[in-house]
Design a protein around this motif. Structure first.
Motif, short mmCIF file in Angstrom:
data_model
loop_
_atom_site.label_atom_id
_atom_site.label_comp_id
_atom_site.label_asym_id
_atom_site.label_seq_id
_atom_site.Cartn_x
_atom_site.Cartn_y
_atom_site.Cartn_z
N ALA A 134 12.41 26.76 19.10
CA ALA A 134 11.05 26.48 18.92
C ALA A 134 10.13 27.59 19.78
CB ALA A 134 10.57 24.78 19.46
N ARG A 135 10.55 27.52 20.98
CA ARG A 135 9.76 28.52 21.79
C ARG A 135 9.89 29.91 21.23
NH1 ARG A 135 10.30 31.66 26.34
NH2 ARG A 135 8.61 31.59 27.99
N ALA A 136 11.03 30.38 21.01
CA ALA A 136 11.35 31.76 20.43
C ALA A 136 10.54 31.85 19.07
CB ALA A 136 12.77 31.75 20.14
N SER A 137 10.12 30.73 18.43
CA SER A 137 9.54 31.13 17.20
C SER A 137 7.97 31.42 17.54
CB SER A 137 9.45 29.78 16.34
OG SER A 137 8.80 28.74 16.92
N ASP A 145 3.70 30.59 27.13
CA ASP A 145 3.33 30.05 28.34
C ASP A 145 2.70 28.99 28.21
OD1 ASP A 145 4.47 32.15 29.39
OD2 ASP A 145 2.62 33.27 29.85
N LEU A 146 1.75 28.54 27.13
CA LEU A 146 1.13 27.49 27.07
C LEU A 146 1.69 26.21 26.93
CD1 LEU A 146 -2.21 28.76 25.12
CD2 LEU A 146 -2.12 28.08 27.17
N GLN A 149 5.14 23.96 29.80
CA GLN A 149 5.03 22.66 30.35
C GLN A 149 5.54 21.39 29.67
OE1 GLN A 149 1.19 21.94 32.29
NE2 GLN A 149 1.95 19.99 33.27
N ASP A 150 5.19 21.59 28.26
CA ASP A 150 5.42 20.39 27.38
C ASP A 150 6.88 20.54 27.06
OD1 ASP A 150 3.00 19.34 27.18
OD2 ASP A 150 2.08 20.57 25.64
N LEU A 151 7.35 21.87 26.93
CA LEU A 151 8.75 22.10 26.51
C LEU A 151 9.77 21.47 27.76
CD1 LEU A 151 8.72 25.55 24.84
CD2 LEU A 151 8.96 22.99 23.76
N MET A 152 9.17 21.96 29.02
CA MET A 152 10.15 21.67 30.23
C MET A 152 10.28 20.03 30.40
SD MET A 152 11.36 24.25 31.70
CE MET A 152 11.99 23.42 33.01
N ALA A 153 8.90 19.22 30.16
CA ALA A 153 8.90 17.65 30.00
C ALA A 153 10.05 17.20 29.08
CB ALA A 153 7.53 17.12 29.60
N LEU A 154 10.09 17.75 27.96
CA LEU A 154 10.99 17.38 26.56
C LEU A 154 12.54 17.64 27.16
CD1 LEU A 154 9.10 18.62 23.42
CD2 LEU A 154 9.42 16.26 24.30
N GLY A 185 -0.26 22.52 19.08
CA GLY A 185 -1.36 22.54 20.04
C GLY A 185 -1.44 23.94 21.09
N ALA A 186 -0.18 24.68 21.19
CA ALA A 186 -0.20 25.71 21.80
C ALA A 186 -0.73 26.91 21.01
CB ALA A 186 1.28 26.23 22.10
N ARG A 187 -0.66 26.83 19.71
CA ARG A 187 -1.28 28.01 18.72
C ARG A 187 -2.89 27.65 18.78
NH1 ARG A 187 3.41 27.14 15.56
NH2 ARG A 187 2.51 25.43 14.48
N GLU A 188 -3.24 26.42 18.91
CA GLU A 188 -4.61 26.05 18.88
C GLU A 188 -5.17 26.56 20.23
OE1 GLU A 188 -7.66 22.30 18.62
OE2 GLU A 188 -5.51 22.09 18.28
#
Length: 379
Positions: A134-137, A145-146, A149-154, A185-188
């Motif tokens: 998902a991050r690489a996409s 970067d945005l 933080q959410d990915l680390m929490a997951l 959310g990151a894209r927005e």
């Protein structure tokens, strides 16, 4: 007598054999020589029966019984030891079998646990791989970067406990939904930051454009142009104002400034000519004065020794003049001395001539109030 003696002797031996068999039974040894013990009991019963009708045969049967019982006790004890040993061996074998079964059960449970742990780790790694993919996409570094933080929490949530295989598919579907929300959310946020940066870059570019223009007109001393440019500053945050719009407005300001510059050059030319011609005509000329305000007209006042006065007001787009305190039409004479020279020598053309008179002729020299005449022309 003979038979009675045989009967009594045989009965005593038979009684002794019975006691030995009873003792064997009381010790619990009979079960270890059950067949021999049974044969002895049956033989003893025959001896007891024969004692009543045939003492001699009873004697012979009892002798055979004594031979059968010889070593019976020892065999019974040996058989008991053998049975006990066999029992111990059987118990040991059973215990060993039970231990082996327990070991096999534990090994099976361990293997099942290892297999389950491996499956849970594989399931956990699959979920973590969903995060990585998902991050690489995301196409831009700012989006990655945005959402970091959410990915680390997951990730912490996934790694905090083993994944139960029974709920793996549900966890996977739930994670996919949450990742979609995080990515959106990151894209927005990235788009918002991008637009904000574009607006800030646009504002800075507009600001730089204004500052450059202000510097130019500050160097030229054009206060009107500087004020007009400064008046555009509040509009820099207006998203509807493009750089092209701002450049067009600055072009209008530059055009107006250029026109004023040309008009000012023309006015200087006029003022210079007026000063020269008034002095040549015999006037005493005061220093020109520049009026305040946007009109900023140059006022020139001149006077003859006789008291006659001439006043000129030179605007950027025209000129007015006034001759007064003259006797009769003498003002026209002075006007004819000055104005045609401006046209002939300096190329100044006067248009829209307007002449007004007050008391055009002086009737008597003794009058206290000198007639006042004035004439206005625009170049």
């Amino acid at each position: 007598m003979y038979l009675d003696r045989i009967r009594d002797t045989t009965a005593r031996y038979a009684e002794r054999n019975l006691e030995r068999l009873d003792a064997l039974a009381e010790q619990g040894l009979d079960v270890f020589v059950a067949k021999d013990y049974g044969d002895c009991r049956r033989a003893l019963a025959r001896v007891e029966q024969l004692l009543r009708r045939d003492p001699e045969q009873a004697r012979d049967e009892n002798i055979r019984l004594s031979g059968m019982m010889r070593g019976l006790n020892g065999r019974a004890r040996e058989n008991r030891r053998a049975a006990q040993a066999a029992e111990r061996e059987a118990a040991a074998a059973a215990a060993e079998a039970e231990r082996e079964a327990a070991r096999e059960r534990l090994a099976g449970e361990r293997d099942a646990r290892i297999a389950r742990n491996a499956q849970e780790l594989a399931a956990q790694d699959n979920l973590l791989d969903m995060l990585r993919k998902a991050r690489a996409s995301l196409p831009s570094a700012i989006e990655r970067d945005l959402c970091q933080q959410d990915l680390m929490a997951l990730r912490r949530e996934i790694e905090s406990a083993p994944i139960e295989l029974a709920v793996y598919e549900r966890r996977r579907s739930e994670l996919a939904r949450r990742l979609d929300a995080v990515m959106a959310g990151a894209r927005e946020k990235a788009e918002t930051l991008k637009l904000a940066k574009q607006r800030e870059d646009d504002r800075r570019e507009k600001e730089a454009l204004l500052e450059d223009a202000l510097a130019v007109y500050a160097q030229l001393g054009d206060d009107l142009a500087q004020a007009a440019i400064s008046g555009l500053r509040p509009t820099l945050t207006d998203e509807g104002l493009t750089l092209q719009d701002l450049d067009e407005r600055l072009s209008e300001i530059r055009q107006a400034a250029d026109e004023r510059a040309l008009q000012e050059a023309a006015r200087r030319h006029v003022v210079s000519g007026l000063l020269r011609e008034l002095r040549n005509a015999g006037f005493v000329v005061s220093d020109p004065k520049l009026e305040a305000g946007e009109a900023a007209a140059v006022v020139i006042k001149a006077q003859r020794p006789s008291g006659a006065q001439a006043a000129f007001r030179v605007d950027l787009d025209g000129m007015t003049y006034k001759f007064d305190h003259y006797q009769g039409q003498a003002c026209l004479d002075d006007a004819d001395k000055v104005l045609p020279r401006l046209q002939d020598i300096y190329g100044i053309e006067l248009e829209e001539e307007k002449v007004s008179w007050r008391n055009p002729d002086m009737i008597g020299k003794s009058a206290k109030q000198l007639p006042e005449g004035s004439e206005e022309r625009r170049k």
